[in-house]
Design a protein around this motif. Structure first.
Motif, PDB file in Angstrom:
ATOM      1  N   MET A   1       0.857  -1.162   0.000  1.00 14.79           N
ATOM      2  CA  MET A   1       0.000   0.000   0.000  1.00 14.79           C
ATOM      3  C   MET A   1       0.898   1.217   0.000  1.00 14.79           C
ATOM      4  O   MET A   1       1.870   1.286   0.752  1.00 14.79           O
ATOM      5  CB  MET A   1      -0.886  -0.088   1.235  1.00 14.79           C
ATOM      6  CG  MET A   1      -1.422   1.193   1.765  1.00 14.79           C
ATOM      7  SD  MET A   1      -2.516   0.938   3.161  1.00 14.79           S
ATOM      8  CE  MET A   1      -1.500   1.636   4.427  1.00 14.79           C
ATOM      9  N   LYS A   2       0.567   2.192  -0.832  1.00 10.20           N
ATOM     10  CA  LYS A   2       1.338   3.432  -0.877  1.00 10.20           C
ATOM     11  C   LYS A   2       0.761   4.425   0.113  1.00 10.20           C
ATOM     12  O   LYS A   2      -0.445   4.461   0.339  1.00 10.20           O
ATOM     13  CB  LYS A   2       1.330   4.012  -2.278  1.00 10.20           C
ATOM     14  CG  LYS A   2       2.094   3.163  -3.262  1.00 10.20           C
ATOM     15  CD  LYS A   2       2.185   3.832  -4.596  1.00 10.20           C
ATOM     16  CE  LYS A   2       3.005   2.961  -5.519  1.00 10.20           C
ATOM     17  NZ  LYS A   2       3.286   3.609  -6.773  1.00 10.20           N
ATOM     18  N   ALA A   3       1.634   5.231   0.702  1.00  6.41           N
ATOM     19  CA  ALA A   3       1.210   6.229   1.689  1.00  6.41           C
ATOM     20  C   ALA A   3       2.233   7.362   1.717  1.00  6.41           C
ATOM     21  O   ALA A   3       3.303   7.253   1.112  1.00  6.41           O
ATOM     22  CB  ALA A   3       1.088   5.596   3.064  1.00  6.41           C
ATOM     23  N   ILE A   4       1.899   8.415   2.417  1.00  3.53           N
ATOM     24  CA  ILE A   4       2.836   9.498   2.696  1.00  3.53           C
ATOM     25  C   ILE A   4       3.097   9.459   4.187  1.00  3.53           C
ATOM     26  O   ILE A   4       2.161   9.472   4.989  1.00  3.53           O
ATOM     27  CB  ILE A   4       2.274  10.862   2.262  1.00  3.53           C
ATOM     28  CG1 ILE A   4       2.139  10.895   0.747  1.00  3.53           C
ATOM     29  CG2 ILE A   4       3.172  11.984   2.747  1.00  3.53           C
ATOM     30  CD1 ILE A   4       1.575  12.171   0.195  1.00  3.53           C
ATOM     31  N   GLY A   5       4.369   9.384   4.555  1.00  2.00           N
ATOM     32  CA  GLY A   5       4.707   9.264   5.964  1.00  2.00           C
ATOM     33  C   GLY A   5       5.950  10.054   6.316  1.00  2.00           C
ATOM     34  O   GLY A   5       6.567  10.695   5.474  1.00  2.00           O
ATOM     35  N   TYR A   6       6.319   9.973   7.591  1.00  2.00           N
ATOM     36  CA  TYR A   6       7.521  10.653   8.063  1.00  2.00           C
ATOM     37  C   TYR A   6       8.119   9.877   9.223  1.00  2.00           C
ATOM     38  O   TYR A   6       7.450   9.091   9.874  1.00  2.00           O
ATOM     39  CB  TYR A   6       7.215  12.099   8.469  1.00  2.00           C
ATOM     40  CG  TYR A   6       6.248  12.244   9.618  1.00  2.00           C
ATOM     41  CD1 TYR A   6       6.714  12.425  10.914  1.00  2.00           C
ATOM     42  CD2 TYR A   6       4.874  12.208   9.411  1.00  2.00           C
ATOM     43  CE1 TYR A   6       5.819  12.569  11.971  1.00  2.00           C
ATOM     44  CE2 TYR A   6       3.984  12.351  10.455  1.00  2.00           C
ATOM     45  CZ  TYR A   6       4.464  12.536  11.737  1.00  2.00           C
ATOM     46  OH  TYR A   6       3.590  12.667  12.783  1.00  2.00           O
ATOM     47  N   ASP A  20       7.057   9.637   0.133  1.00  4.09           N
ATOM     48  CA  ASP A  20       6.253   8.550  -0.438  1.00  4.09           C
ATOM     49  C   ASP A  20       6.831   7.241   0.067  1.00  4.09           C
ATOM     50  O   ASP A  20       8.036   7.002  -0.063  1.00  4.09           O
ATOM     51  CB  ASP A  20       6.311   8.570  -1.964  1.00  4.09           C
ATOM     52  CG  ASP A  20       5.606   9.767  -2.564  1.00  4.09           C
ATOM     53  OD1 ASP A  20       4.626  10.225  -1.972  1.00  4.09           O
ATOM     54  OD2 ASP A  20       6.058  10.241  -3.624  1.00  4.09           O
ATOM     55  N   ILE A  21       5.990   6.389   0.649  1.00  2.00           N
ATOM     56  CA  ILE A  21       6.455   5.117   1.194  1.00  2.00           C
ATOM     57  C   ILE A  21       5.507   3.999   0.773  1.00  2.00           C
ATOM     58  O   ILE A  21       4.394   4.255   0.316  1.00  2.00           O
ATOM     59  CB  ILE A  21       6.560   5.160   2.737  1.00  2.00           C
ATOM     60  CG1 ILE A  21       5.209   5.487   3.378  1.00  2.00           C
ATOM     61  CG2 ILE A  21       7.615   6.151   3.170  1.00  2.00           C
ATOM     62  CD1 ILE A  21       5.197   5.409   4.895  1.00  2.00           C
ATOM     63  N   LEU A  34     -11.738  -3.389   4.040  1.00  2.00           N
ATOM     64  CA  LEU A  34     -10.596  -2.783   3.373  1.00  2.00           C
ATOM     65  C   LEU A  34     -11.086  -2.161   2.073  1.00  2.00           C
ATOM     66  O   LEU A  34     -11.704  -2.836   1.261  1.00  2.00           O
ATOM     67  CB  LEU A  34      -9.519  -3.846   3.097  1.00  2.00           C
ATOM     68  CG  LEU A  34      -8.229  -3.360   2.480  1.00  2.00           C
ATOM     69  CD1 LEU A  34      -7.511  -2.395   3.416  1.00  2.00           C
ATOM     70  CD2 LEU A  34      -7.326  -4.548   2.169  1.00  2.00           C
ATOM     71  N   VAL A  35     -10.831  -0.870   1.897  1.00  2.00           N
ATOM     72  CA  VAL A  35     -11.243  -0.174   0.683  1.00  2.00           C
ATOM     73  C   VAL A  35     -10.010   0.351  -0.035  1.00  2.00           C
ATOM     74  O   VAL A  35      -8.976   0.599   0.573  1.00  2.00           O
ATOM     75  CB  VAL A  35     -12.217   0.985   0.984  1.00  2.00           C
ATOM     76  CG1 VAL A  35     -13.513   0.471   1.574  1.00  2.00           C
ATOM     77  CG2 VAL A  35     -11.595   2.002   1.896  1.00  2.00           C
ATOM     78  N   GLU A  36     -10.121   0.508  -1.341  1.00  3.35           N
ATOM     79  CA  GLU A  36      -9.026   1.046  -2.141  1.00  3.35           C
ATOM     80  C   GLU A  36      -9.336   2.501  -2.475  1.00  3.35           C
ATOM     81  O   GLU A  36     -10.419   2.812  -2.973  1.00  3.35           O
ATOM     82  CB  GLU A  36      -8.862   0.247  -3.434  1.00  3.35           C
ATOM     83  CG  GLU A  36      -7.736   0.747  -4.289  1.00  3.35           C
ATOM     84  CD  GLU A  36      -7.553  -0.080  -5.546  1.00  3.35           C
ATOM     85  OE1 GLU A  36      -6.625   0.216  -6.289  1.00  3.35           O
ATOM     86  OE2 GLU A  36      -8.349  -1.013  -5.781  1.00  3.35           O
ATOM     87  N   ILE A  37      -8.391   3.369  -2.180  1.00  2.00           N
ATOM     88  CA  ILE A  37      -8.536   4.796  -2.461  1.00  2.00           C
ATOM     89  C   ILE A  37      -7.364   5.213  -3.334  1.00  2.00           C
ATOM     90  O   ILE A  37      -6.216   4.945  -3.001  1.00  2.00           O
ATOM     91  CB  ILE A  37      -8.571   5.629  -1.164  1.00  2.00           C
ATOM     92  CG1 ILE A  37      -9.737   5.178  -0.303  1.00  2.00           C
ATOM     93  CG2 ILE A  37      -8.630   7.107  -1.476  1.00  2.00           C
ATOM     94  CD1 ILE A  37      -9.792   5.834   1.054  1.00  2.00           C
TER      95      ILE A  37
END
Length: 64
Positions: A1-6, A20-21, A34-37
């Motif tokens: 799953m792609k996400a934005i993190g720190y 981008d992680i 579980l849904v896909e966005i």
């Protein structure tokens, strides 16, 4: 799953303040679904929330 993190609460001007992680897909349990966005954005409110949410350990912190 792609996400934005720190991993650190760096100044927002720093190129590594939000990255981008790729994370493992969450496991669905109980009554969860579980849904896909597809679209993604970072709002000014996310910047303010991030400032008050330090990361514990060496994991990525994802807001939202």
């Amino acid at each position: 799953m792609k996400a934005i993190g720190y991993k650190e609460n760096l100044p927002i001007e720093n190129i590594e303040s939000l990255q981008d992680i790729t994370l493992d897909t969450p496991k669905v349990t109980g009554i969860d679904i579980l849904v896909e966005i597809k679209p993604i954005s970072v709002k000014s409110a996310d910047y303010k929330v991030r400032a008050g949410m330090p990361v514990e350990g060496d994991d990525w912190k994802v807001i939202g």
